[in-house]
Structure formats: C-alpha cells, structure tokens
Scaffold this active site. Structure first.
Site, mmCIF file in Angstrom:
data_model
loop_
_atom_site.group_PDB
_atom_site.id
_atom_site.type_symbol
_atom_site.label_atom_id
_atom_site.label_comp_id
_atom_site.label_asym_id
_atom_site.label_seq_id
_atom_site.Cartn_x
_atom_site.Cartn_y
_atom_site.Cartn_z
ATOM 1 N N ASP A 42 0.831 -1.193 0.000
ATOM 2 C CA ASP A 42 0.000 0.000 0.000
ATOM 3 C C ASP A 42 0.875 1.255 0.000
ATOM 4 O O ASP A 42 2.073 1.206 0.312
ATOM 5 C CB ASP A 42 -0.892 0.034 1.243
ATOM 6 N N LYS A 64 -2.930 3.564 -3.409
ATOM 7 C CA LYS A 64 -4.089 4.343 -3.839
ATOM 8 C C LYS A 64 -3.893 5.795 -3.436
ATOM 9 O O LYS A 64 -3.340 6.096 -2.378
ATOM 10 C CB LYS A 64 -5.378 3.814 -3.196
ATOM 11 N N MET A 171 -9.279 9.738 6.014
ATOM 12 C CA MET A 171 -9.660 10.082 4.638
ATOM 13 C C MET A 171 -10.678 11.216 4.631
ATOM 14 O O MET A 171 -11.660 11.203 3.892
ATOM 15 C CB MET A 171 -10.217 8.855 3.909
#
Length: 261
Positions: A42, A64, A171
């Site tokens: 990741d 991502k 996030m």
C-alpha cells in the site's frame, strides 16, 4: 485460518505495517516481510522497508491516492491469490491495521475461496497513533470516555456523543467542510476543538488546530493535504501546542497553530 501460518508452500500474510514509521511495524510483521517472495504494498505502509528486501523479491505497488485507485481491489485479491497458488510466500503490506478501513476481510475471503493459507498480523492504526504523535489522547479521564473512528465518506450526522466523545476522521480532508457541518450539533457545537495531523510520524508532520466552525477555512488557507487524521473533541485541548490556540474554558478562537516536527 487467520492465525499464524507456517505453510511449506504458498501462503498469504496480511501485515499491518502501522502509520508509516518503520519502527512501528510488529516483530512478526517484519519477520514475514523479510521472508517474503512477493510483497503487494500500500501507499501508506512503511515503504522504506521495501528497499531492504532482496533482489529476488517481487514488489507490486498497489498504492491508492484519493479518487485514484490504479489497482482495483478485485485485482489485488487476484494478485495475492495467484502468487500464493504458484507457491510464493506473499505479504500484503498495508498501512495501519488490516481490519481498520483496510479491506482485509475482502482479501481473507478471496484467499479462503481459493484454499490459500492466510495469516493476519495486526498493525498500529493511524487512527490512534497519529493523534498520539501530536500529543492528543483519544480518551482521558474527565475529558473523554470513548471515541469513534469514521471515514470522511460516512454519514457523520449520526456520530455519537458530544465534545466529550472523540471523533476521529480518516480520509477526511477532501470533504472537510461538509464533515464539519455534519458533526456540528447542539451537543457538539461549532466551538468544539479540532486538530488535523498531516503526515503523521514523518519529518514533515504538521498539526493545524481550529474548531468545527473554523477548521475548513483554516485547512484551505494553510493547504492541508492527505494523508491526514482529523480529531474532533475536547481531548484536542490536551495537546501541548493547542493551549496557545484555545481558550480552554470557552474554545472560542479563529486562530490556528501549525506544529512541524
């Protein structure tokens, strides 16, 4: 099986790498990483450790960015299963903990469906560790008895408690204005303290202090960017630098303090 796996053939380990600091991965996680044939990594894990791996190790970047997922989750599932079925020891290196907004359960289910031995190694979640790096405890006697961890994409108007119940947003930078408005209630007023910690544990860690009423404008003014953890609640006042920002009896201020490590 999700416990310890010592398979002679292919296997998968979902390793929680912690919030990015190479010293915060667990002993078991580091052991598995150093013995891996394949690492699917990741973006927010301890990527500096990848440079220590042997030349024979296949490293697959599955990182991502907000709104940009170049390797979809189904493809990640396929990669880890296919490599394990080919006899490889696969480490899925994740940021934080595999079971805290890490889609670990989806990857376990893919392994189970293919009869691939799978192990889960818990990691230090950024939801707890990054506030701590800024001197903010999520609970404190007489200040907050509990906390809730949400993403900026959740229905935030259902978040429990008032300013004495800490809310942590992961996030949450992109939709901060909407989130702050949704979290503002009679029990959690606009004067509730907020901290945003960017790049937790990094050399460029920065903390922005404000309130639910001011934080969106302050974040825009100072150029706050992800990765960042947002903490809402009275515990923010316990951060050493917050005391220069807030009147702790009233929480009313339009000022902000930036703290860089």
């Amino acid at each position: 099986m999700i416990g310890r796996v010592d398979a002679p053939t292919g296997s998968v380990a979902l390793v929680g790498g912690g919030p990015g600091d190479t010293e915060l991965i667990t002993v078991r996680g580091l052991e598995l990483l150093r013995s891996a044939d394949v690492v699917v990594a990741d973006r927010l894990g301890p990527r500096a450790l990848l440079g220590e791996l042997g030349a024979h190790v296949e490293v697959i970047d599955a990182g991502k960015l907000p709104g940009y997922h170049p390797v979809p989750q189904k493809e990640i599932n396929r990669l880890i299963v296919d490599r394990a079925l080919a006899g490889k020891r696969v480490v899925r290196l994740k940021g934080g903990d595999p079971f805290v907004f890490g889609r670990g359960q989806e990857e376990i289910e893919a392994c189970r469906a293919a009869d691939v031995p799978v192990e889960v190694v818990s990691g230090v979640t950024s939801a707890v560790a990054v506030p701590a790096a800024a001197g903010i405890p999520l609970t404190a006697r007489g200040v907050a008895r509990g906390f809730t961890v949400l993403t900026g994409h959740d229905d935030l108007d259902t978040a429990p408690g008032g300013a004495d119940h800490t809310v942590v947003l992961l996030m949450g930078v992109g939709g901060l204005a909407v989130s702050a408005a949704a979290l503002t209630t009679p029990e959690r007023p606009a004067s509730t303290p907020v901290a945003i910690i960017e790049n937790g544990f990094g050399s460029d860690q920065r903390v922005t202090f404000g309130t639910l009423g001011t934080i969106a404008a302050l974040a825009a003014e100072t150029g706050v960017r992800s990765p960042a953890v947002v903490v809402i609640g009275d515990v923010v006042n316990l951060a050493p630098r917050a005391r220069t920002c807030f009147d702790t009896s009233a929480h009313e201020t339009d000022r902000t303090v930036l703290e860089t490590r």
